[in-house]
Enzyme design. Sequence first.
Site, PDB file in Angstrom:
ATOM      1  N   HIS A  37       0.841  -1.215   0.000  1.00  0.00           N
ATOM      2  CA  HIS A  37       0.000   0.000   0.000  1.00  0.00           C
ATOM      3  C   HIS A  37       0.871   1.258   0.000  1.00  0.00           C
ATOM      4  O   HIS A  37       0.782   2.085   0.902  1.00  0.00           O
ATOM      5  CB  HIS A  37      -0.949  -0.018   1.200  1.00  0.00           C
ATOM      6  CG  HIS A  37      -2.034  -1.033   1.063  1.00  0.00           C
ATOM      7  ND1 HIS A  37      -1.971  -2.281   1.633  1.00  0.00           N
ATOM      8  CD2 HIS A  37      -3.212  -0.995   0.385  1.00  0.00           C
ATOM      9  CE1 HIS A  37      -3.076  -2.959   1.338  1.00  0.00           C
ATOM     10  NE2 HIS A  37      -3.832  -2.207   0.573  1.00  0.00           N
ATOM     11  N   ASN A  38       1.662   1.384  -1.034  1.00  0.00           N
ATOM     12  CA  ASN A  38       2.617   2.491  -1.108  1.00  0.00           C
ATOM     13  C   ASN A  38       2.243   3.436  -2.256  1.00  0.00           C
ATOM     14  O   ASN A  38       1.184   3.297  -2.877  1.00  0.00           O
ATOM     15  CB  ASN A  38       4.027   1.918  -1.279  1.00  0.00           C
ATOM     16  CG  ASN A  38       4.057   0.896  -2.410  1.00  0.00           C
ATOM     17  OD1 ASN A  38       3.407   1.098  -3.445  1.00  0.00           O
ATOM     18  ND2 ASN A  38       4.779  -0.196  -2.231  1.00  0.00           N
TER      19      ASN A  38
ATOM     20  N   HIS B   1      -6.787   7.287  -2.096  1.00  0.00           N
ATOM     21  CA  HIS B   1      -7.580   6.248  -1.462  1.00  0.00           C
ATOM     22  C   HIS B   1      -6.868   5.414  -0.391  1.00  0.00           C
ATOM     23  O   HIS B   1      -7.541   4.785   0.424  1.00  0.00           O
ATOM     24  CB  HIS B   1      -8.190   5.314  -2.516  1.00  0.00           C
ATOM     25  CG  HIS B   1      -7.290   4.191  -2.901  1.00  0.00           C
ATOM     26  ND1 HIS B   1      -6.206   4.348  -3.719  1.00  0.00           N
ATOM     27  CD2 HIS B   1      -7.286   2.879  -2.529  1.00  0.00           C
ATOM     28  CE1 HIS B   1      -5.592   3.188  -3.849  1.00  0.00           C
ATOM     29  NE2 HIS B   1      -6.221   2.281  -3.133  1.00  0.00           N
ATOM     30  N   ASP B   2      -5.532   5.386  -0.369  1.00  0.00           N
ATOM     31  CA  ASP B   2      -4.835   4.603   0.668  1.00  0.00           C
ATOM     32  C   ASP B   2      -3.817   5.454   1.434  1.00  0.00           C
ATOM     33  O   ASP B   2      -2.827   4.921   1.967  1.00  0.00           O
ATOM     34  CB  ASP B   2      -4.121   3.387   0.040  1.00  0.00           C
ATOM     35  CG  ASP B   2      -5.026   2.165  -0.032  1.00  0.00           C
ATOM     36  OD1 ASP B   2      -5.948   2.052   0.787  1.00  0.00           O
ATOM     37  OD2 ASP B   2      -4.815   1.322  -0.939  1.00  0.00           O
TER      38      ASP B   2
ATOM     39  N   ASP C 242      -8.950  -0.486  -7.765  1.00  0.00           N
ATOM     40  CA  ASP C 242      -8.197  -0.828  -6.563  1.00  0.00           C
ATOM     41  C   ASP C 242      -7.670  -2.265  -6.586  1.00  0.00           C
ATOM     42  O   ASP C 242      -6.604  -2.550  -6.034  1.00  0.00           O
ATOM     43  CB  ASP C 242      -9.120  -0.623  -5.346  1.00  0.00           C
ATOM     44  CG  ASP C 242      -8.363  -0.537  -4.045  1.00  0.00           C
ATOM     45  OD1 ASP C 242      -7.142  -0.316  -4.086  1.00  0.00           O
ATOM     46  OD2 ASP C 242      -8.998  -0.679  -2.976  1.00  0.00           O
TER      47      ASP C 242
ATOM     48  N   GLN D 205      -4.521 -16.351  -5.220  1.00  0.00           N
ATOM     49  CA  GLN D 205      -5.115 -15.747  -6.408  1.00  0.00           C
ATOM     50  C   GLN D 205      -6.337 -16.481  -6.944  1.00  0.00           C
ATOM     51  O   GLN D 205      -7.275 -15.842  -7.403  1.00  0.00           O
ATOM     52  CB  GLN D 205      -4.069 -15.608  -7.526  1.00  0.00           C
ATOM     53  CG  GLN D 205      -3.036 -14.531  -7.259  1.00  0.00           C
ATOM     54  CD  GLN D 205      -3.588 -13.248  -6.655  1.00  0.00           C
ATOM     55  OE1 GLN D 205      -3.912 -13.203  -5.487  1.00  0.00           O
ATOM     56  NE2 GLN D 205      -3.707 -12.215  -7.439  1.00  0.00           N
TER      57      GLN D 205
ATOM     58  N   LYS E 269       3.375   3.663  -5.214  1.00  0.00           N
ATOM     59  CA  LYS E 269       3.227   3.006  -6.527  1.00  0.00           C
ATOM     60  C   LYS E 269       1.834   2.371  -6.656  1.00  0.00           C
ATOM     61  O   LYS E 269       1.259   2.323  -7.739  1.00  0.00           O
ATOM     62  CB  LYS E 269       4.323   1.961  -6.745  1.00  0.00           C
ATOM     63  CG  LYS E 269       5.710   2.576  -6.941  1.00  0.00           C
ATOM     64  CD  LYS E 269       6.713   1.543  -7.401  1.00  0.00           C
ATOM     65  CE  LYS E 269       8.152   1.971  -7.164  1.00  0.00           C
ATOM     66  NZ  LYS E 269       8.494   3.286  -7.726  1.00  0.00           N
ATOM     67  N   HIS E 270       1.308   1.874  -5.540  1.00  0.00           N
ATOM     68  CA  HIS E 270      -0.061   1.330  -5.567  1.00  0.00           C
ATOM     69  C   HIS E 270      -1.049   2.471  -5.838  1.00  0.00           C
ATOM     70  O   HIS E 270      -1.971   2.325  -6.648  1.00  0.00           O
ATOM     71  CB  HIS E 270      -0.381   0.630  -4.251  1.00  0.00           C
ATOM     72  CG  HIS E 270      -1.831   0.252  -4.088  1.00  0.00           C
ATOM     73  ND1 HIS E 270      -2.456  -0.683  -4.890  1.00  0.00           N
ATOM     74  CD2 HIS E 270      -2.798   0.712  -3.226  1.00  0.00           C
ATOM     75  CE1 HIS E 270      -3.732  -0.795  -4.526  1.00  0.00           C
ATOM     76  NE2 HIS E 270      -3.963   0.052  -3.529  1.00  0.00           N
TER      77      HIS E 270
HETATM   78  N1  LIG Z   1      -5.504 -12.143  -2.817  1.00  0.00           N
HETATM   79  C1  LIG Z   1      -5.523 -10.936  -3.387  1.00  0.00           C
HETATM   80  N2  LIG Z   1      -6.064  -9.897  -2.724  1.00  0.00           N
HETATM   81  C2  LIG Z   1      -6.056  -8.704  -3.317  1.00  0.00           C
HETATM   82  C3  LIG Z   1      -5.502  -8.494  -4.602  1.00  0.00           C
HETATM   83  N3  LIG Z   1      -5.644  -7.183  -4.927  1.00  0.00           N
HETATM   84  C4  LIG Z   1      -6.263  -6.610  -3.882  1.00  0.00           C
HETATM   85  N4  LIG Z   1      -6.504  -7.506  -2.911  1.00  0.00           N
HETATM   86  C5  LIG Z   1      -7.195  -7.302  -1.630  1.00  0.00           C
HETATM   87  O1  LIG Z   1      -8.117  -6.258  -1.750  1.00  0.00           O
HETATM   88  C6  LIG Z   1      -7.785  -5.174  -0.906  1.00  0.00           C
HETATM   89  C7  LIG Z   1      -7.985  -3.911  -1.715  1.00  0.00           C
HETATM   90  O2  LIG Z   1      -8.140  -2.807  -0.941  1.00  0.00           O
HETATM   91  P1  LIG Z   1      -6.998  -1.702  -0.583  1.00  0.00           P
HETATM   92  O3  LIG Z   1      -7.757  -0.421  -0.578  1.00  0.00           O
HETATM   93  O4  LIG Z   1      -6.504  -2.137   0.755  1.00  0.00           O
HETATM   94  O5  LIG Z   1      -5.913  -1.681  -1.607  1.00  0.00           O
HETATM   95  C8  LIG Z   1      -6.320  -5.400  -0.522  1.00  0.00           C
HETATM   96  O6  LIG Z   1      -5.986  -4.889   0.711  1.00  0.00           O
HETATM   97  C9  LIG Z   1      -6.236  -6.907  -0.543  1.00  0.00           C
HETATM   98  O7  LIG Z   1      -6.717  -7.434   0.663  1.00  0.00           O
HETATM   99  C10 LIG Z   1      -4.948  -9.613  -5.268  1.00  0.00           C
HETATM  100  O8  LIG Z   1      -4.450  -9.536  -6.407  1.00  0.00           O
HETATM  101  N5  LIG Z   1      -4.973 -10.796  -4.621  1.00  0.00           N
HETATM  102 ZN   LIG Z   2      -5.779   0.308  -2.492  1.00  0.00          ZN
END
Ligand SMILES: Nc1nc2c(ncn2[C@@H]2O[C@H](COP(=O)(O)O)[C@@H](O)[C@H]2O)c(=O)[nH]1
Ligand SMILES: [Zn+2]
Length: 517
Positions: free
Chosen positions: A227-228, A267-268, A377, A428, A230-231
Amino acid sequence: MQLFNSIIDYLFRSAAEAGPHDILKLYNPKGNIINISPRLEPNTPTSCYKLEVVAADCSSVELAVSLGFDLSSMEKRLQGLEKKILTDAGETPAVVYEMKRQVESFREKLESVEHLSWLGLFKDLSEGTQKPSPFYHKTTLRKTREECEHVREKFLQMSTLEVSEEVRQYLKTPTFDNWQWEDAEIMVLLQVMYSDLDFIATFNIEPEVLQQFLYEVYKRYNNIPFHNFKHCFCVTQMMYGLIWLTDLKSKIDSIDLLIMLTSAVCHDLDHTGYNNAYQINARTELALRYNDISPLENHHCAVAFEILEKNENNIFRNLTSEQYKRIREGIIKCILATDMTRHNEILNRFKSILPVFDFGNKDHRDVLMMITIKVSDISNEARPMDVAEPWLDCLLQEFYNQSDMEKLEGLPVTPFMDREKVTKPSSQTGFIGFVLLPLFIELANLFPCLEQHIIDPVKKALAYYTEMEKALEKEKLNRAQADKTAPAKTKDTPQQNQQNTADSLSEAMVAPKPATF
Ligand SMILES: Nc1nc2c(ncn2[C@@H]2O[C@H](COP(=O)(O)O)[C@@H](O)[C@H]2O)c(=O)[nH]1
Ligand SMILES: [Zn+2]
């Protein structure tokens, strides 16, 4: 009795998901430490025992080696000495009590989470800053001032340069590869998005204010694996791509588009790498502040408006108060919608309006905006495999860090984050099949042109991970069978094991069968 004790020990370890070397502490309802034994009184809902796991074994050989002495044998020697003095002198001298107190206090220090990192029992801290330690929330989380200043300087230098038409077009596609761009360049690309969606001209956003806003945003994304910043960029870039691919500019007004892009950017903000479940279970400051209701998303939103409160960062400062009010309401809605515990609620709302969807209806547009930020997201798997796979590694690193911490702190362990239960493919297949595809398919129902851009690559990813999962299963079975039939055979070396798995994987990858949904 010995057997009974072992069974009880095993039961408590299993219940606490503790490893064989972890220390278990059992407290009675009064808060006193008591022995784990078959003679324990049964507990009741009103008189609960508390079980705590401390992931360090003070009697372990590794610990003795790293400390240069063995704490347990020291304690035993002290006990022996105490006995001898007691028989010789008739009473325990004060100096022995003091020594015992010091040893106990040292043991307590060793067992506490804060001190495990320097012992190096769990993580090699010399690995460098690229891989944060599992204790990063307490140490290296925030960006340093030097790091920020350096990126800011580069960004300001670059922002005067013209971005080529080729890059501008590439930026509008989900195939964009974020890994090729450093943070200062990413800030320039975000600036391009605001410019090419005509926000700068339409909302009279001064370039210096936009730059200052983006810089503040950059600063408030932490140095954590997933959650940086780049995200933040990837989510925003996917949102930008969706806006262009679906020609949303011709369907909804600029304020809604500005809400969508800015929500993705923010958003993060200030994510610490620990999800809402952790925040709530660990009773963090955020959980307390937001009464356990989407603590993270509320925080991301609050940080966004804290940044915008400063006039020099406020990209909306030339808007009317009516427009600002609408934007604030929209951003809050979008960011709060990214809490995955609301996934079904939001998806079901979208499904119910789809047959009668009307771009002129504000409620319909609101749900669409929430769906597009949700799609953006979680859209990594819609990207080319060489872009998506490193993101999965980052995500699992963050997940594993959290579950390690949950184990250390004796909190409930989030199952999909547990390194002992989750692998890349298992993570996945479930996520794509049950969460991602059902969501993406609904958006593609409204915009069929998205099928080739976001559904096809996700289906490929699902097939890829399904095959990988099968190959790993097959390999596990092979190994179990080999262990059964040849118990005397010497075990494979880690290198041989790796080769076996790689062989099974490549065998499976040559002809992947499409997965069924
Ligand atoms: N197993 C996976 N979980 C994923 C993936 N991409 C996202 N996520 C989950 O969703 C939340 C999205 O919310 P965020 O606002 O926190 O980014 C993330 O935290 C993960 O729990 C994925 O490819 N595979
Ligand atoms: Zn996010």
